[in-house]
Write a protein that holds these residues in place. Structure first.
Motif, PDB file in Angstrom:
ATOM      1  N   GLY A  26      11.298  11.637  -2.134  1.00 50.21           N
ATOM      2  CA  GLY A  26      11.353  11.034  -3.363  1.00 50.21           C
ATOM      3  C   GLY A  26      11.652   9.454  -3.268  1.00 50.21           C
ATOM      4  N   SER A  27      11.416   8.712  -4.050  1.00 50.37           N
ATOM      5  CA  SER A  27      11.602   7.117  -4.313  1.00 50.37           C
ATOM      6  C   SER A  27      12.784   7.098  -5.428  1.00 50.37           C
ATOM      7  N   GLU A  39      12.581   3.888  -0.304  1.00 52.50           N
ATOM      8  CA  GLU A  39      11.773   4.917   0.141  1.00 52.50           C
ATOM      9  C   GLU A  39      10.139   4.915  -0.444  1.00 52.50           C
ATOM     10  N   THR A  40       9.209   5.057   0.299  1.00 54.98           N
ATOM     11  CA  THR A  40       7.930   5.321  -0.434  1.00 54.98           C
ATOM     12  C   THR A  40       7.151   6.318  -0.065  1.00 54.98           C
ATOM     13  N   SER A  41       7.877   7.285   0.871  1.00 55.47           N
ATOM     14  CA  SER A  41       6.840   8.395   1.429  1.00 55.47           C
ATOM     15  C   SER A  41       5.425   7.762   2.002  1.00 55.47           C
ATOM     16  N   ALA A  42       4.637   8.822   2.358  1.00 57.72           N
ATOM     17  CA  ALA A  42       3.333   8.430   2.926  1.00 57.72           C
ATOM     18  C   ALA A  42       2.338   8.064   1.867  1.00 57.72           C
ATOM     19  N   SER A  43       1.227   7.425   2.146  1.00 54.52           N
ATOM     20  CA  SER A  43       0.321   6.863   1.254  1.00 54.52           C
ATOM     21  C   SER A  43      -0.059   7.822   0.380  1.00 54.52           C
ATOM     22  N   LEU A  49       4.249   7.930  -7.053  1.00 50.02           N
ATOM     23  CA  LEU A  49       5.282   6.882  -7.176  1.00 50.02           C
ATOM     24  C   LEU A  49       4.810   5.877  -8.296  1.00 50.02           C
ATOM     25  N   LEU A  50       3.548   5.379  -8.285  1.00 50.73           N
ATOM     26  CA  LEU A  50       2.872   4.561  -9.321  1.00 50.73           C
ATOM     27  C   LEU A  50       3.037   5.078 -10.689  1.00 50.73           C
ATOM     28  N   ALA A  76       8.091   5.534   5.144  1.00 53.31           N
ATOM     29  CA  ALA A  76       7.426   4.074   5.137  1.00 53.31           C
ATOM     30  C   ALA A  76       6.026   4.192   5.218  1.00 53.31           C
ATOM     31  N   GLY A  77       5.273   5.206   5.526  1.00 49.97           N
ATOM     32  CA  GLY A  77       3.778   5.166   5.652  1.00 49.97           C
ATOM     33  C   GLY A  77       3.175   4.645   4.539  1.00 49.97           C
ATOM     34  N   GLY A  78       3.673   4.867   3.353  1.00 45.47           N
ATOM     35  CA  GLY A  78       2.991   4.107   2.150  1.00 45.47           C
ATOM     36  C   GLY A  78       3.186   2.783   1.770  1.00 45.47           C
TER      37      GLY A  78
END
Length: 318
Positions: A26-27, A39-43, A49-50, A76-78
């Protein structure tokens, strides 16, 4: 898709469905005059997230900071992809991770080695972050967000050398990424909170992990915000569980390497995974958690990655 969760103290949690799994990553959104995301997780998680930010009615132009606890791709991949949508944001990262966000070539190579043919589906694309939009924070440095919130960055290796944890003055909480484990919220329905250490390759170090835990404990926080997944308001229980399980993980690895000295690495990883799954599953079964519970799917994946890190660590010790 569930709505963002209000965690109190002007913090929201957005579910990101890493690896297509619920309650995986989660972010954290810090709602102040100056907005921050941790945190952004992966792409592949960025669309979620958006959408969550849209539900929260957050204008992407208002986001000032995107913070990653460490540079593993599930955290951080995203970040590069998200940054394209946030024209005024800067990315805050550990000093040892900064160059890898600017040039993610080695990150990509490392993830491909672990995930093989699944890499593109799980992580693509990984975009470089422009150098002029990167900020690194040394141990003990701070930023102020809004009028009430100061974030302090603490170097907390053990899971990775490029890892910091972020103390939040407003909630008296700390965002720990993976340093003191993976939190499994599925067990809350059974009346207890469950956490296991995250010993993934290739910078896992149990001594450093315990020292980081000691340091976090000394801060006297009320809340721990995990990279995986959610918050605990029982920090003493978390510390106790990590101190219980971490030696068991390492001991399992040592015994397998002793029993199979000439085996291929893949064999050692498979045996350690099997033994960790057995001991953890037995523990949860004794707590009344049925084999059909979703938590086992998460743990099966985690134990495989943990076993890889344990073998890597023990082989280096030789």
């Amino acid at each position: 898709m569930p709505k963002p969760t209000d965690l109190g103290r002007s913090i929201s949690l957005i579910e990101l469905y890493d690896l297509g799994m619920e309650k995986r990553t989660g972010s954290y959104i810090l709602h102040e005059n100056e907005l921050a995301i941790i945190e952004t997780s992966a792409s592949p998680s960025i669309p979620y997230l958006l959408k969550g930010l849209d539900v929260l009615k957050i204008d992407l132009k208002e986001i000032k900071y995107i913070i990653v606890t460490h540079i593993h791709l599930d955290h951080a991949g995203g970040v590069g992809l998200l940054l394209e949508k946030c024209p005024n944001a800067k990315v805050i990262v550990h000093p040892k991770g900064k160059r890898h966000l600017a040039n993610p070539t080695k990150l990509i190579q490392g993830a491909r080695a672990v995930y093989g043919n699944s890499f593109d589906k799980l992580f693509d694309p990984i975009l470089a972050v422009p150098e002029n939009r990167l900020i690194s924070k040394e141990d003990g440095e701070t930023i102020t967000i809004g009028e009430n919130r100061t974030l302090t960055f603490f170097d907390t290796p053990g899971h990775a050398k490029h890892h910091f944890s972020i103390y939040d003055s407003y909630s008296n909480g700390i965002f720990t990424g993976d340093t003191i484990g993976v939190f499994y919220p599925q067990t809350k329905d059974y009346g207890f909170e469950f956490v296991l250490p995250s010993t993934s390759p290739n910078q896992f170090n149990p001594d450093a992990m315990l020292k980081s835990l000691d340091r976090i404990e000394q801060l006297g926080v009320d809340i721990i915000y995990f990279g995986h997944f959610g918050k605990s308001e029982n920090p003493e229980s978390i510390y106790e569980q990590i101190r219980y399980w971490l030696p068991k993980f390492v001991d399992a690895g040592e015994k397998v390497i002793e029993e199979y000295p000439d085996a291929q690495v893949e064999k050692k990883i498979a045996v350690i995974t099997e033994r960790l799954l057995l001991v953890v599953s037995t523990f949860l079964s004794d707590k009344g958690i049925e084999a059909s519970n979703e938590v086992y799917k998460h743990i099966k994946l985690d134990m495989q990655i943990c076993s890889m890190g344990i073998v890597d660590y023990l082989e280096k010790q030789k």
